[in-house]
Design an enzyme around this catalytic site. Structure first.
Site, short mmCIF file in Angstrom:
data_model
loop_
_atom_site.label_atom_id
_atom_site.label_comp_id
_atom_site.label_asym_id
_atom_site.label_seq_id
_atom_site.Cartn_x
_atom_site.Cartn_y
_atom_site.Cartn_z
N ASN A 1 -11.80 -50.90 45.09
CA ASN A 1 -12.22 -49.61 45.69
C ASN A 1 -13.00 -48.73 44.72
O ASN A 1 -13.79 -47.90 45.15
CB ASN A 1 -11.00 -48.85 46.23
CG ASN A 1 -9.84 -48.85 45.28
OD1 ASN A 1 -9.37 -49.90 44.86
ND2 ASN A 1 -9.37 -47.68 44.93
N GLN B 1 -11.81 -52.55 51.49
CA GLN B 1 -13.16 -52.09 51.19
C GLN B 1 -14.24 -53.10 51.59
O GLN B 1 -15.41 -52.75 51.64
CB GLN B 1 -13.30 -51.77 49.69
CG GLN B 1 -12.43 -50.61 49.23
CD GLN B 1 -12.88 -49.26 49.79
OE1 GLN B 1 -13.94 -49.13 50.39
NE2 GLN B 1 -12.06 -48.23 49.60
N SER C 1 -8.10 -51.23 56.91
CA SER C 1 -7.92 -49.96 57.63
C SER C 1 -9.14 -49.64 58.48
O SER C 1 -10.28 -49.87 58.06
CB SER C 1 -7.75 -48.80 56.64
OG SER C 1 -6.44 -48.70 56.20
N CYS D 1 -7.67 -41.84 46.02
CA CYS D 1 -6.25 -41.78 46.34
C CYS D 1 -5.41 -41.29 45.17
O CYS D 1 -4.26 -40.92 45.35
CB CYS D 1 -5.75 -43.14 46.80
SG CYS D 1 -6.68 -43.77 48.18
N1 PLP Z 1 -6.40 -50.51 49.37
C1 PLP Z 1 -7.63 -50.13 49.01
C2 PLP Z 1 -8.51 -51.08 48.25
C3 PLP Z 1 -8.12 -48.86 49.35
O1 PLP Z 1 -9.35 -48.50 48.99
C4 PLP Z 1 -7.26 -47.99 50.07
C5 PLP Z 1 -7.69 -46.61 50.36
O2 PLP Z 1 -8.48 -46.02 49.65
C6 PLP Z 1 -5.99 -48.45 50.44
C7 PLP Z 1 -5.59 -49.71 50.06
C8 PLP Z 1 -5.05 -47.59 51.24
O3 PLP Z 1 -5.55 -47.51 52.54
P1 PLP Z 1 -4.89 -46.52 53.63
O4 PLP Z 1 -4.88 -45.17 52.99
O5 PLP Z 1 -5.80 -46.60 54.80
O6 PLP Z 1 -3.52 -47.00 53.90
#
Ligand code: PLP
Length: 383
Positions: free
Chosen positions: A154, A182, A202, A327
């Protein structure tokens, strides 16, 4: 009205495509049934919407509709699957192999399992952000229950060699799980070709609504693990609870649009990024992180030597960009991903992540380049 900044943070989330919103709307108003209400028309309508969405989501990744479990997002899918696999056996006899540059959703889930007695191997990465396949094979033990390696990172956008990773795992009959949040919708994707046993992604990263995600589980490899959400036995008993029908319908439409537009979008955004990186690359002390690795076309992670990216972002009032991973950006520590690829604290703390998307224009990219050049100059000029 206040002018909004130019949005260049598509890896954090994406706006809902107007065509997605359009198909969702009736499911809030007249088609409000529960997809589990099999006795009447309201339920049938909702079920029909979910069935179509399952097909659209599955088609985007080369899966079958029966292999898709809808969840509230990648984080839920990750926790459900990884914990499910371990709980199906004995947690204390479970060994999981993952990687230090995973998203916190995987890392924290593994930390929790470690506290409960599981053994976790966290593989390091090279300067491109890629794991060493020989090291992966060496890490496998008789108790290895799962290999969990993300597809696209990400922060950097770099792509791990999932097919090769799967080949190693399968040699030892170990399932492969990949966080493909991603990459789904951004590059051609075929789960059979990648040979993964399970995958998470997602809706909100691909122009669908927030709060909806998918867990793909390969039917043939039969790695369901233990059910993680007990209740009314929905989704084959694996994930109980009333389905978010409008969200799921929107997710399906978003996947269908990605299927149609992904190729053109990749080319267009690749050109925009080339311009951005060429221009910003002219600034002294700039490093483009992960540039030499295979990576997604719309992501650029750029370090500015001797510049604190949080100060830079404060000057860039007209741009919405990210410092490190969105995040974790409330914590002002160098990104674990940038540290893992060997960057100094200075370069890691001086990094911006710029992620382009469907609604980005060349004029916006030019404005971003101009604003960044000006802000860097301002921060570097003697007071
Ligand atoms: N994994 C990756 C690589 C992400 O980029 C993200 C969110 O930025 C997530 C997991 C978490 O996704 P969600 O917030 O939709 O649960």
């Amino acid at each position: 009205m206040i002018k909004k900044p130019i949005y260049l943070d598509y890896n954090a989330t994406t706006p809902v495509d107007p065509q997605v919103l359009e198909v969702m709307w009736p499911y809030f108003t007249e088609k409000y049934g529960n997809a589990a209400s099999i006795q009447h028309m309201f339920g049938w309508e909702a079920e029909e919407g979910v069935d179509l969405a399952s097909t659209e989501v599955a088609d985007l990744i080369g899966a079958k509709s029966g292999e898709i479990i809808f969840t509230s997002g990648t984080t839920a899918s990750i926790n459900m699957f990884i914990e499910g696999v371990c709980s199906a056996q004995s947690i204390t006899e479970s060994h999981i192999i993952t990687c230090v540059t995973e998203h916190k959703a995987v890392l924290d889930c593994c930390d929790e399992l470690e506290k409960k007695g599981a053994t976790i191997t966290r593989l390091g990465v090279d300067s491109f952000g890629l794991i060493d396949l020989a090291e992966l094979e060496e890490a496998i033990t008789d108790e290895t229950r799962l290999i969990a390696i993300m597809h696209a990172n990400n922060e950097l956008g770099v792509l791990q060699s999932i097919r090769e990773i799967a080949a190693i795992g399968h040699k030892f009959n170990i399932p492969i799980f990949s966080d493909a949040t991603q990459s789904v919708g951004k590059i051609p994707m075929d789960v059979r070709e990648l040979n993964v046993d399970a995958m998470a992604f997602s809706s909100h990263k691909l122009y669908g609504p927030k709060g909806v995600g998918a867990l793909y589980i390969n039917k043939k490899s039969n790695r369901m693990g233990a059910p993680m959400m007990a209740g009314g036995g929905h989704a084959g008993g694996f994930r109980s609870g009333t389905l978010n029908v409008p969200g799921i319908v929107g997710f399906g439409k978003a996947c269908q649009l990605c299927q149609d537009q992904q190729e053109e979008e990749t080319l267009r955004l690749g050109e925009f990024r080339a311009y951005l990186e060429n221009e910003l690359g002219e600034i002294e002390g700039v490093t483009i992180n992960g540039k030499k690795a295979p990576r997604l076309a719309h992501v650029s992670n750029i370090s500015f030597r001797n510049i604190d990216a949080s100060r830079l972002i404060r000057l860039l009032k007209g741009l919405a960009v990210s410092q490190g991973s969105a995040c974790t950006s409330s914590v002002m520590e160098p990104s674990h991903v940038l540290k893992a690829i060997g960057l100094s604290d200075d370069l890691a703390l001086g990094a911006l992540r710029i992620s382009l998307g469907r609604f980005t224009t060349m004029d916006e990219v030019k404005e971003a380049v101009r604003a960044i050049k000006e802000a860097v100059e301002q921060l570097r000029s003697p007071a």
